[in-house]
Write an enzyme that holds these catalytic residues in place. Structure first.
Site, PDB file in Angstrom:
ATOM      1  N   LEU A  62     -54.625   7.842   5.409  1.00  9.23           N
ATOM      2  CA  LEU A  62     -53.982   8.702   5.691  1.00  9.23           C
ATOM      3  C   LEU A  62     -52.626   9.268   4.598  1.00  9.23           C
ATOM      4  O   LEU A  62     -51.936  10.127   5.266  1.00  9.23           O
ATOM      5  CB  LEU A  62     -53.164   8.241   7.243  1.00  9.23           C
ATOM      6  CG  LEU A  62     -53.905   7.711   8.351  1.00  9.23           C
ATOM      7  CD1 LEU A  62     -53.225   7.435   9.437  1.00  9.23           C
ATOM      8  CD2 LEU A  62     -54.755   9.148   8.533  1.00  9.23           C
TER       9      LEU A  62
ATOM     10  N   LEU B  66     -51.496  10.965   1.067  1.00 14.57           N
ATOM     11  CA  LEU B  66     -52.231  11.791  -0.090  1.00 14.57           C
ATOM     12  C   LEU B  66     -52.474  10.991  -1.514  1.00 14.57           C
ATOM     13  O   LEU B  66     -51.580  10.327  -1.764  1.00 14.57           O
ATOM     14  CB  LEU B  66     -51.142  12.914  -0.328  1.00 14.57           C
ATOM     15  CG  LEU B  66     -51.380  13.989  -1.342  1.00 14.57           C
ATOM     16  CD1 LEU B  66     -52.682  14.990  -0.568  1.00 14.57           C
ATOM     17  CD2 LEU B  66     -50.317  14.950  -1.493  1.00 14.57           C
TER      18      LEU B  66
ATOM     19  N   ASN C 193     -65.874   3.601  10.030  1.00 17.00           N
ATOM     20  CA  ASN C 193     -66.421   4.364   8.746  1.00 17.00           C
ATOM     21  C   ASN C 193     -66.581   3.361   7.575  1.00 17.00           C
ATOM     22  O   ASN C 193     -67.765   3.323   6.868  1.00 17.00           O
ATOM     23  CB  ASN C 193     -65.755   5.450   8.338  1.00 17.00           C
ATOM     24  CG  ASN C 193     -66.007   6.786   9.007  1.00 17.00           C
ATOM     25  OD1 ASN C 193     -67.121   7.109   9.258  1.00 17.00           O
ATOM     26  ND2 ASN C 193     -64.928   7.181   9.658  1.00 17.00           N
TER      27      ASN C 193
ATOM     28  N   GLY D 132     -61.074   1.100  10.651  1.00 22.88           N
ATOM     29  CA  GLY D 132     -62.308   1.060   9.681  1.00 22.88           C
ATOM     30  C   GLY D 132     -63.724   1.089   9.932  1.00 22.88           C
ATOM     31  O   GLY D 132     -64.650   0.391   9.594  1.00 22.88           O
TER      32      GLY D 132
ATOM     33  N   HIS E 131     -63.850  13.640   7.271  1.00 21.03           N
ATOM     34  CA  HIS E 131     -62.797  14.348   7.986  1.00 21.03           C
ATOM     35  C   HIS E 131     -63.327  14.748   9.330  1.00 21.03           C
ATOM     36  O   HIS E 131     -64.763  15.162   9.489  1.00 21.03           O
ATOM     37  CB  HIS E 131     -62.303  15.736   7.425  1.00 21.03           C
ATOM     38  CG  HIS E 131     -61.230  16.147   8.262  1.00 21.03           C
ATOM     39  ND1 HIS E 131     -60.049  15.991   8.314  1.00 21.03           N
ATOM     40  CD2 HIS E 131     -61.378  17.258   9.064  1.00 21.03           C
ATOM     41  CE1 HIS E 131     -59.144  16.552   9.239  1.00 21.03           C
ATOM     42  NE2 HIS E 131     -60.006  17.409   9.691  1.00 21.03           N
TER      43      HIS E 131
HETATM   44  C1  GRF Z   1     -62.274   9.189  11.510  1.00 20.87           C
HETATM   45  O1  GRF Z   1     -62.354   9.957  12.562  1.00 20.87           O
HETATM   46  C2  GRF Z   1     -61.947   9.703  10.039  1.00 20.87           C
HETATM   47  O2  GRF Z   1     -62.740  11.089  10.027  1.00 20.87           O
HETATM   48  C3  GRF Z   1     -60.680  10.016  10.093  1.00 20.87           C
HETATM   49  O3  GRF Z   1     -60.158   8.982  10.585  1.00 20.87           O
HETATM   50  C4  GRF Z   1     -61.052   8.199  11.525  1.00 20.87           C
HETATM   51  C5  GRF Z   1     -61.017   7.027  10.960  1.00 20.87           C
HETATM   52  O4  GRF Z   1     -61.633   5.991  11.582  1.00 20.87           O
HETATM   53  N1  GRF Z   1     -60.221  10.609   8.814  1.00 20.87           N
HETATM   54  P1  GRF Z   1     -62.296   4.717  11.191  1.00 20.87           P
HETATM   55  O5  GRF Z   1     -60.832   3.883  10.635  1.00 20.87           O
HETATM   56  O6  GRF Z   1     -63.236   4.610  10.144  1.00 20.87           O
HETATM   57  O7  GRF Z   1     -62.664   3.910  12.440  1.00 20.87           O
END
Ligand code: GRF
Length: 246
Positions: free
Chosen positions: A90, A92, A20, A18, A109
């Site tokens: 992860l 769909l 992001n 998490g 992504h």
């Molecule tokens: C990130 O690289 C995102 O782009 C990908 O999975 C990773 C997630 O990282 N889809 P986080 O859980 O946000 O640390």
């Protein structure tokens, strides 16, 4: 996007640590007018993302059946979600949900889509594939979500150079750094209606990410840089990555 000029309410779906989501929480705290994180939901009970949300007082939910469109739609409706952000999610998303949120659902992504995306391309695999292909440039993409993995219209991208001595881990760290810089302003722009999905299926509008993204990696190289039309640094770094050879 939201009614009456109130900040857009954002629901975040995440499967992992998490970081992001954390970037979104930090952005919303620093600029409460940008958007509000109204819900964090995960298909994994122990996801670090849920703990990060709870620590900020954001409601959390466990998606026990991620393929159940009706349950997900009800959860999003209960949260009053204007926007949905997939941040390391992860699963769909059911087509009924992507349809209901067409133009209002974003995914981040860790490559420059449409390269190195699609089913099974997540996490370390993405960066390993970039290195295996000998690509000299990678980056982060935020895109509008449709019913297929990583296919929807590009909303924003940020390139990073690939260095000859990169490992999947070092490249992942460089890309993740720009994900954190790119995702929040993109969400804010979509939330405010400054960036939209046009009837032709392409994104419309512009915005500029905050110019606060410089950092150095362990080797002392600049780990990220701002995309600007006049960015000499970007041109220099991309050119450097292109001519390095392996
Ligand atoms: C990130 O690289 C995102 O782009 C990908 O999975 C990773 C997630 O990282 N889809 P986080 O859980 O946000 O640390």
């Amino acid at each position: 996007m939201s009614d009456g000029g109130a900040p857009a309410r954002v629901a975040v779906l995440a499967s992992g640590g998490g970081s992001n989501l954390q970037a979104l929480l930090d952005h919303a705290e620093a600029d409460p007018g940008a958007f509000r994180v109204a819900l964090a939901a995960s298909d994994r009970v122990g996801a670090g993302a849920l703990a990060r949300a709870a620590a900020r007082g954001v409601p959390t939910a466990h998606l026990a059946e991620p393929a159940d469109a009706d349950r997900l739609l009800a959860l999003l409706a209960d949260a009053g979600a204007d926007l949905v952000v997939l941040a390391g999610y992860l699963r769909l998303v059911p087509a009924a949900v992507t349809r209901a949120f067409a133009g209002r659902m974003l995914n981040v992504h860790p490559s420059l889509l449409p390269a190195f995306g699609g089913p099974g391309m997540y996490g370390r695999r993405v960066h390993a594939a970039v290195l295996a292909a000998g690509a000299r440039v990678s980056g982060a993409t935020v895109h509008f979500v449709d019913e297929e993995y990583d296919r929807g219209a590009v909303a924003a991208q940020w390139p990073v150079p690939v260095f000859a001595d990169d490992t999947p881990e070092s490249l992942a760290a460089r890309v993740l750094h720009v994900e954190h810089a790119l995702l929040p302003p993109t969400v804010a722009a979509v939330g405010a209606g400054r960036l939209t999905l046009g009837p032709d299926g392409r994104a419309r509008g512009t915005f500029r990410a905050a110019p606060a993204v410089h950092g150095n990696d362990a080797a002392g190289r600049s780990a990220a840089f701002l995309i600007q039309d006049d960015s000499q640094l970007l041109r220099t770094q991309i050119a450097d990555a292109l001519v390095r050879g392996v």
